[in-house]
Structure formats: C-alpha cells, structure tokens
Scaffold this motif. Structure first.
Motif, PDB file in Angstrom:
ATOM      1  N   ILE A 247     -53.038  38.242 -37.353  1.00 48.32           N
ATOM      2  CA  ILE A 247     -51.819  38.121 -38.166  1.00 48.32           C
ATOM      3  C   ILE A 247     -51.095  39.450 -38.331  1.00 48.32           C
ATOM      4  CG2 ILE A 247     -52.607  36.052 -39.382  1.00 48.32           C
ATOM      5  CD1 ILE A 247     -53.100  37.828 -41.866  1.00 48.32           C
ATOM      6  N   THR A 248     -51.684  40.546 -37.843  1.00 44.15           N
ATOM      7  CA  THR A 248     -51.033  41.854 -37.995  1.00 44.15           C
ATOM      8  C   THR A 248     -50.775  42.572 -36.671  1.00 44.15           C
ATOM      9  OG1 THR A 248     -53.173  42.962 -38.327  1.00 44.15           O
ATOM     10  CG2 THR A 248     -51.972  42.230 -40.315  1.00 44.15           C
ATOM     11  N   ASP A 249     -51.260  42.044 -35.577  1.00 48.83           N
ATOM     12  CA  ASP A 249     -51.037  42.627 -34.260  1.00 48.83           C
ATOM     13  C   ASP A 249     -49.887  41.878 -33.575  1.00 48.83           C
ATOM     14  OD1 ASP A 249     -52.119  44.249 -31.803  1.00 48.83           O
ATOM     15  OD2 ASP A 249     -51.919  42.163 -31.113  1.00 48.83           O
ATOM     16  N   SER A 250     -48.854  42.588 -33.181  1.00 46.44           N
ATOM     17  CA  SER A 250     -47.654  41.960 -32.603  1.00 46.44           C
ATOM     18  C   SER A 250     -47.982  41.040 -31.433  1.00 46.44           C
ATOM     19  CB  SER A 250     -46.662  43.031 -32.136  1.00 46.44           C
ATOM     20  OG  SER A 250     -46.191  43.793 -33.208  1.00 46.44           O
ATOM     21  N   GLU A 251     -48.816  41.506 -30.514  1.00 46.49           N
ATOM     22  CA  GLU A 251     -49.122  40.726 -29.315  1.00 46.49           C
ATOM     23  C   GLU A 251     -49.862  39.433 -29.666  1.00 46.49           C
ATOM     24  OE1 GLU A 251     -51.701  41.268 -25.248  1.00 46.49           O
ATOM     25  OE2 GLU A 251     -50.633  43.023 -26.025  1.00 46.49           O
TER      26      GLU A 251
ATOM     27  N   ALA B 217     -50.069  37.880 -32.683  1.00 46.38           N
ATOM     28  CA  ALA B 217     -49.239  37.001 -33.514  1.00 46.38           C
ATOM     29  C   ALA B 217     -48.187  36.291 -32.666  1.00 46.38           C
ATOM     30  CB  ALA B 217     -48.581  37.796 -34.633  1.00 46.38           C
ATOM     31  N   SER B 218     -47.607  36.998 -31.723  1.00 44.83           N
ATOM     32  CA  SER B 218     -46.612  36.379 -30.840  1.00 44.83           C
ATOM     33  C   SER B 218     -47.234  35.282 -29.992  1.00 44.83           C
ATOM     34  CB  SER B 218     -45.986  37.444 -29.921  1.00 44.83           C
ATOM     35  OG  SER B 218     -45.289  38.416 -30.666  1.00 44.83           O
ATOM     36  N   ALA B 219     -48.470  35.488 -29.550  1.00 45.64           N
ATOM     37  CA  ALA B 219     -49.152  34.495 -28.707  1.00 45.64           C
ATOM     38  C   ALA B 219     -49.373  33.192 -29.463  1.00 45.64           C
ATOM     39  CB  ALA B 219     -50.482  35.047 -28.201  1.00 45.64           C
ATOM     40  N   TRP B 220     -50.026  33.253 -30.629  1.00 47.04           N
ATOM     41  CA  TRP B 220     -50.344  31.999 -31.322  1.00 47.04           C
ATOM     42  C   TRP B 220     -49.132  31.388 -32.005  1.00 47.04           C
ATOM     43  CZ3 TRP B 220     -49.499  31.781 -36.501  1.00 47.04           C
ATOM     44  CH2 TRP B 220     -49.607  32.937 -37.255  1.00 47.04           C
ATOM     45  N   PHE B 221     -48.163  32.223 -32.453  1.00 51.46           N
ATOM     46  CA  PHE B 221     -46.989  31.668 -33.119  1.00 51.46           C
ATOM     47  C   PHE B 221     -45.987  31.096 -32.123  1.00 51.46           C
ATOM     48  CE2 PHE B 221     -43.101  31.611 -35.705  1.00 51.46           C
ATOM     49  CZ  PHE B 221     -43.577  30.925 -36.803  1.00 51.46           C
TER      50      PHE B 221
ATOM     51  N   ALA C 192     -37.874  27.891 -42.535  1.00 53.58           N
ATOM     52  CA  ALA C 192     -38.935  28.889 -42.376  1.00 53.58           C
ATOM     53  C   ALA C 192     -40.294  28.278 -42.721  1.00 53.58           C
ATOM     54  CB  ALA C 192     -38.653  30.106 -43.258  1.00 53.58           C
ATOM     55  N   TRP C 193     -40.347  27.455 -43.749  1.00 52.51           N
ATOM     56  CA  TRP C 193     -41.615  26.847 -44.133  1.00 52.51           C
ATOM     57  C   TRP C 193     -42.158  25.941 -43.041  1.00 52.51           C
ATOM     58  CZ3 TRP C 193     -39.956  25.104 -49.688  1.00 52.51           C
ATOM     59  CH2 TRP C 193     -39.876  26.227 -50.514  1.00 52.51           C
ATOM     60  N   SER C 194     -41.297  25.145 -42.414  1.00 57.41           N
ATOM     61  CA  SER C 194     -41.801  24.233 -41.380  1.00 57.41           C
ATOM     62  C   SER C 194     -42.321  25.009 -40.185  1.00 57.41           C
ATOM     63  CB  SER C 194     -40.731  23.213 -40.970  1.00 57.41           C
ATOM     64  OG  SER C 194     -39.611  23.858 -40.403  1.00 57.41           O
ATOM     65  N   GLY C 195     -41.676  26.113 -39.845  1.00 56.66           N
ATOM     66  CA  GLY C 195     -42.176  26.949 -38.754  1.00 56.66           C
ATOM     67  C   GLY C 195     -43.518  27.571 -39.100  1.00 56.66           C
ATOM     68  N   THR C 196     -43.657  27.980 -40.346  1.00 55.51           N
ATOM     69  CA  THR C 196     -44.909  28.585 -40.797  1.00 55.51           C
ATOM     70  C   THR C 196     -46.044  27.572 -40.759  1.00 55.51           C
ATOM     71  OG1 THR C 196     -43.729  30.153 -42.192  1.00 55.51           O
ATOM     72  CG2 THR C 196     -46.037  29.778 -42.717  1.00 55.51           C
ATOM     73  N   VAL C 197     -45.792  26.362 -41.222  1.00 53.51           N
ATOM     74  CA  VAL C 197     -46.825  25.323 -41.221  1.00 53.51           C
ATOM     75  C   VAL C 197     -47.277  25.024 -39.790  1.00 53.51           C
ATOM     76  CG1 VAL C 197     -47.298  22.900 -41.727  1.00 53.51           C
ATOM     77  CG2 VAL C 197     -46.162  24.325 -43.423  1.00 53.51           C
ATOM     78  N   ALA C 198     -46.344  24.900 -38.860  1.00 55.30           N
ATOM     79  CA  ALA C 198     -46.704  24.673 -37.457  1.00 55.30           C
ATOM     80  C   ALA C 198     -47.520  25.851 -36.931  1.00 55.30           C
ATOM     81  CB  ALA C 198     -45.450  24.471 -36.613  1.00 55.30           C
ATOM     82  N   GLY C 199     -47.125  27.050 -37.325  1.00 60.15           N
ATOM     83  CA  GLY C 199     -47.850  28.238 -36.891  1.00 60.15           C
ATOM     84  C   GLY C 199     -49.289  28.259 -37.389  1.00 60.15           C
TER      85      GLY C 199
END
Length: 119
Positions: free
Chosen positions: A8-12, A14-18, A93-100
């Motif tokens: 959750i704090t590494d850009s690479e 976080a970008s992969a799973w999100f 933003a909330w729906s994107g977060t929940v999917a993430g």
C-alpha cells in the motif's frame, strides 16, 4: 503485515494491484498521486507510522487513512475516509477503493496472482 504495508506504500506494487498508476512518497509531506506523479495533481501525505499507518489529504475530497494491525496471525486493514463535504461525498472514489480492496486481498492470498484489470 510488512508485505501488506509495502503493497500500500510502494508505487509499483500499489499500481499493480489497484490497476491504475499510483505515485506514492510514503513520508510526511510526500505526494500521493492517482495517475502517477506526471498526472498533474498530487494529494499530500499527512503522517506516517512506518509499517502501520498512513494518512493522505485529498483537499475537498477529504482525508484517507490506512491502518494495519495484527489480528489472529493475519493483517487487518482499517480504512477511514473523513473530512469530506457530507452534502457531496466522494462516491466515485469510494467505489474504486472498494474494488481495489478486493484486488489487494487477491494480491496477497493467491499464489499465482494475476490482475483482474484489462489493459
């Protein structure tokens, strides 16, 4: 817990799973940028407790806080969205977060993880 913190704090990671580029500078005063640092807007990291918690100020959209704790040998993630305009909450933003979150769990629990996102 360390693996979840890194994801959750590494850009690479976080970008992969999100499934979307995220630029993260995980220190107080650092930037947190959906779309990456070249996207034009970056939120401000308010505070960090290394390995445990991070809070990000998104301006009028509010503040997001992530906190990790150990729970029965597993990692518990608490996510809080606060400080937004209650008459106009950031539903998108909330729906994107929940999917993430669903994908974050898959990222850590599936041995042969592959993202659900299509390019």
């Amino acid at each position: 817990m360390d693996k979840v913190w890194t994801s959750i704090t590494d850009s690479e990671q976080a970008s992969a799973w999100f499934g979307y580029p995220i630029g993260i500078e995980p220190w107080e005063g650092g930037r947190y940028a959906m779309g990456g640092f070249d996207a034009g807007y970056a939120a401000k990291v308010l505070d960090v407790t290394p390995g445990r918690a991070i809070s990000v100020d998104w301006g009028p959209v509010g503040v997001t806080s992530w906190e990790l704790t150990e729970s029965e040998g597993r990692t518990k993630l608490t996510f809080v969205q606060s400080g937004f305009d209650e008459g106009n909450p950031p539903y998108a933003a909330w729906s994107g977060t929940v999917a993430g979150f669903a994908e974050l769990r898959r990222f850590h629990e599936m041995p042969d993880w592959k993202p659900i996102w299509l390019a």
